[in-house]
Design a protein around this motif. Structure first.
Motif: not given
Length: 267
Positions: A178-184, A205-217
């Motif tokens: 699970m990545a950043g979208p779980v924080t959306f 995971e991050t899948d960085c540089p993509y899918l930045t989690p909240h609150p840094y979207r």
């Protein structure tokens, strides 16, 4: 003292977005408790770069393969070259491979054939696979079943399916990452998955540089922010961050077949 130890199981430190400050990015990761990072290729050049980074930094591992966007580039020569690279000791999995019917940058039949060939390569080498599946759940699952793709384990990265699909993936031998979208705020389906996946099959995971989690979207993502993903999942499950981190790191080490090592640091 920071006692949390996390493993970012899917990052693209080989992306040009990190060309200017990679060492600082890795240092921030360590400060956030992220001691291990899997750097994932999406074509041959990025796969080579992933291996180079894994050789340069302790705690970084390479995952190599051709993304479905680049499926048309997988011919006999590139498949042979991929096998040569995959035998490097720093390579822990074949990926990210799979299907992407959202952008359709490669014809779907070509995507499917490239997916099958790379699954077969992973099986030949005894390595797990890292799967990219975007709006292609049915065909992805069918190919995995037909090719017995989970025989050496694997990861559904940035999981976007339902709990029912996650349960099928687990039955076939896969871990759910699970990545950043779980924080959306609108991630209702993912919240259910985050709560329901058995703790011994869960990864972050991050899948960085993509899918930045909240609150840094909207800003560049980086491995240090996998901690935000872990914090949100721990909150959803009603457990401590330490327990979530311990379990997901142990799971990552097992699926990637990594023996216990030292912390992330410059070689």
């Amino acid at each position: 003292m920071n006692t949390v130890v996390l493993f970012d199981t899917h990052a693209h430190l080989n992306d040009p977005a990190f060309a200017g400050d990679l060492e600082a990015v890795i240092e921030r990761a360590g400060e956030a408790g992220v001691k291990r990072i899997a750097t994932v290729g999406y074509d041959l050049p990025s796969s080579v770069q992933a291996i180079k980074l894994a050789k340069r930094f302790k705690g970084i591992y390479a995952v190599i393969g051709l993304h479905p966007h680049d499926a048309t580039a997988l011919d006999e020569d590139s498949l042979y070259q991929l096998e040569v690279y995959a035998r490097e000791p720093e390579v822990v999995a074949i990926g990210e491979i799979g299907l992407d019917y959202y952008r359709d940058h490669s014809p779907r039949d070509v995507q499917q054939e490239a997916f099958r060939k790379q699954i077969r390569l992973a099986k030949k080498l005894g390595k797990p696979i890292v799967i990219h599946d975007r709006e292609a759940h049915g065909d992805t699952m069918q190919i995995i079943k037909e090719e017995k793709g989970g025989i050496n384990g694997g990861i559904f990265h940035c999981f976007s399916g339902s709990w029912e699909m996650a349960r099928q993936c687990i039955t076939l031998g896969f871990h759910i990452s699970m990545a950043g979208p779980v924080t959306f705020k609108n991630a209702n389906k993912l919240l259910e998955v985050a709560k329901m996946v058995p703790l011994d099959r869960l990864l972050v995971e991050t899948d960085c540089p993509y899918l930045t989690p909240h609150p840094y979207r909207g800003k560049r993502n980086e491995p240090a922010r996998v901690r935000l993903v872990a914090e949100r999942i721990a909150e959803l499950r009603g457990i401590s961050l330490e327990k979530l981190a311990e379990a997901t790191t142990k799971n990552a080490m097992e699926v990637y077949q990594i023996a216990p090592e030292l912390s992330l640091c410059h070689d």
